[in-house]
Design an enzyme around this catalytic site. Structure first.
Site, PDB file in Angstrom:
ATOM      1  NE  ARG A  47      -2.241  -2.284   3.129  1.00 49.21           N
ATOM      2  CZ  ARG A  47      -2.634  -2.663   4.336  1.00 49.21           C
ATOM      3  NH1 ARG A  47      -3.530  -1.950   5.002  1.00 49.21           N
ATOM      4  NH2 ARG A  47      -2.132  -3.742   4.888  1.00 49.21           N
ATOM      5  N   GLY A  48       2.125   1.106   0.312  1.00 50.14           N
ATOM      6  CA  GLY A  48       3.002   2.254   0.590  1.00 50.14           C
ATOM      7  C   GLY A  48       3.162   3.270  -0.524  1.00 50.14           C
ATOM      8  CG  ASP A 104       6.927   2.102   0.069  1.00 51.97           C
ATOM      9  OD1 ASP A 104       7.618   1.183  -0.442  1.00 51.97           O
ATOM     10  OD2 ASP A 104       6.232   1.910   1.082  1.00 51.97           O
ATOM     11  CG  ASP A 107      14.784  -1.768   3.983  1.00 53.42           C
ATOM     12  OD1 ASP A 107      15.639  -0.959   4.346  1.00 53.42           O
ATOM     13  OD2 ASP A 107      14.330  -2.647   4.740  1.00 53.42           O
ATOM     14  CE  LYS A 135      14.695   2.220   4.935  1.00 48.42           C
ATOM     15  NZ  LYS A 135      14.269   1.779   6.277  1.00 48.42           N
ATOM     16  CG  PHE A 156      11.173   2.053  10.450  1.00 50.79           C
ATOM     17  CD1 PHE A 156      11.342   0.858   9.761  1.00 50.79           C
ATOM     18  CD2 PHE A 156       9.885   2.523  10.671  1.00 50.79           C
ATOM     19  CE1 PHE A 156      10.239   0.143   9.295  1.00 50.79           C
ATOM     20  CE2 PHE A 156       8.786   1.807  10.210  1.00 50.79           C
ATOM     21  CZ  PHE A 156       8.959   0.617   9.523  1.00 50.79           C
ATOM     22  CG  ASP A 163       2.810   0.885   7.227  1.00 55.04           C
ATOM     23  OD1 ASP A 163       3.489   0.668   6.211  1.00 55.04           O
ATOM     24  OD2 ASP A 163       2.530  -0.004   8.065  1.00 55.04           O
ATOM     25  NE  ARG A 169      -0.613   2.212   5.116  1.00 55.68           N
ATOM     26  CZ  ARG A 169       0.312   1.360   4.651  1.00 55.68           C
ATOM     27  NH1 ARG A 169       1.242   1.805   3.827  1.00 55.68           N
ATOM     28  NH2 ARG A 169       0.313   0.102   5.018  1.00 55.68           N
TER      29      ARG A 169
HETATM   30  P1  IMP Z   1      12.574  -4.595   0.801  1.00 58.86           P
HETATM   31  O1  IMP Z   1      11.953  -5.805   0.209  1.00 58.86           O
HETATM   32  O2  IMP Z   1      13.368  -4.889   2.022  1.00 58.86           O
HETATM   33  O3  IMP Z   1      13.338  -3.741  -0.197  1.00 58.86           O
HETATM   34  O4  IMP Z   1      11.413  -3.768   1.415  1.00 58.86           O
HETATM   35  C1  IMP Z   1      10.660  -2.902   0.780  1.00 58.86           C
HETATM   36  C2  IMP Z   1       9.410  -2.660   1.593  1.00 58.86           C
HETATM   37  O5  IMP Z   1       9.660  -2.641   2.992  1.00 58.86           O
HETATM   38  C3  IMP Z   1       8.868  -1.312   1.249  1.00 58.86           C
HETATM   39  O6  IMP Z   1       7.917  -1.417   0.251  1.00 58.86           O
HETATM   40  C4  IMP Z   1       8.234  -0.862   2.535  1.00 58.86           C
HETATM   41  O7  IMP Z   1       6.893  -1.299   2.572  1.00 58.86           O
HETATM   42  C5  IMP Z   1       8.956  -1.577   3.614  1.00 58.86           C
HETATM   43  N1  IMP Z   1       9.914  -0.672   4.276  1.00 58.86           N
HETATM   44  C6  IMP Z   1      11.249  -0.606   4.101  1.00 58.86           C
HETATM   45  N2  IMP Z   1      11.800   0.357   4.841  1.00 58.86           N
HETATM   46  C7  IMP Z   1      10.782   0.921   5.521  1.00 58.86           C
HETATM   47  C8  IMP Z   1      10.712   2.021   6.449  1.00 58.86           C
HETATM   48  O8  IMP Z   1      11.697   2.680   6.805  1.00 58.86           O
HETATM   49  N3  IMP Z   1       9.467   2.329   6.902  1.00 58.86           N
HETATM   50  C9  IMP Z   1       8.350   1.649   6.543  1.00 58.86           C
HETATM   51  N4  IMP Z   1       8.364   0.634   5.668  1.00 58.86           N
HETATM   52  C10 IMP Z   1       9.581   0.274   5.161  1.00 58.86           C
HETATM   53 MG    MG Z   2       5.870  -1.862   0.713  1.00 59.82          MG
END
Ligand code: IMP
Ligand code: MG
Length: 181
Positions: A47-48, A104, A107, A135, A156, A163, A169
């Protein structure tokens, strides 16, 4: 604040004004990349990305369709599950079409790496990715989005669609969560 989260405050990191300015410039680059297309599908990851995609498509001077995909990730905590599953598929076809995936945050990279592989298997003409935030310090798989709004440190963050435990959000800016308890 949900009872299962320790007390925290939110410190502003990126203002609404900076986000708007950055999106204008990203939209110009995207316009150049997809110039002349009449078949661009902008795919938001739920949803982000819902606030980001709403602002981004309104800056795009291209014929666009909007679709959504939901992938599992964090649950309600702060740790990535790493095992990505598709929870909600697209409504439309993307074969032979130009696709822009809107996320969004990148990470660990697991989500976008998985989602792009999943969408590539449907043979789009062109597939590009954009994430509002990146990040890089947290990366676990080799993934690089084609466009990034802002590179941020390992904090974070919440707001502008993003969220913590489903809250925050609706903040118009990006802020970092700072625990006070
Ligand atoms: P990844 O698969 O680890 O790259 O994660 C991506 C997802 O993790 C993003 O779509 C976000 O929903 C969530 N996410 C990563 N970092 C944060 C943060 O700092 N705050 C909130 N959600 C995060
Ligand atoms: Mg996400």
């Amino acid at each position: 604040m949900p009872a299962d989260h320790p007390p925290y405050v939110i410190d502003q990191m990126i203002s609404a004004k900076s986000i708007a300015a950055r999106i204008e410039s990203l939209a110009r680059e995207i316009g150049t990349e997809f110039a002349g297309t009449d078949k661009l599908v902008v795919v938001g990851l739920l949803r982000g990305s819902f606030v980001f995609i709403a602002d981004l498509v309104r800056e795009l001077d291209l014929p666009v369709e909007v679709d959504f995909l939901e992938a599992s990730s964090y649950g309600d905590g702060m740790e990535s599950s790493r095992e990505v599953r598709i929870l909600k598929d697209l409504r439309g076809q993307i074969e032979g079409r130009d696709v822009l995936v809107v996320e969004d945050i990148v990470d660990t990279g697991h989500t976008l790496a998985h989602v792009t592989k999943f969408l590539q298997s449907r043979k789009p003409a062109k597939l590009r990715t954009i994430a509002l935030l990146d990040k890089p310090a947290r990366r676990e798989v080799d993934f690089k989005a084609d466009w990034i709004g802002f590179e941020i440190p390992d904090e974070f963050v919440v707001g502008y669609g993003i969220d913590y435990g489903q809250r925050n959000r609706n903040l118009p800016f990006i802020g970092k969560v700072r625990f006070t308890g």
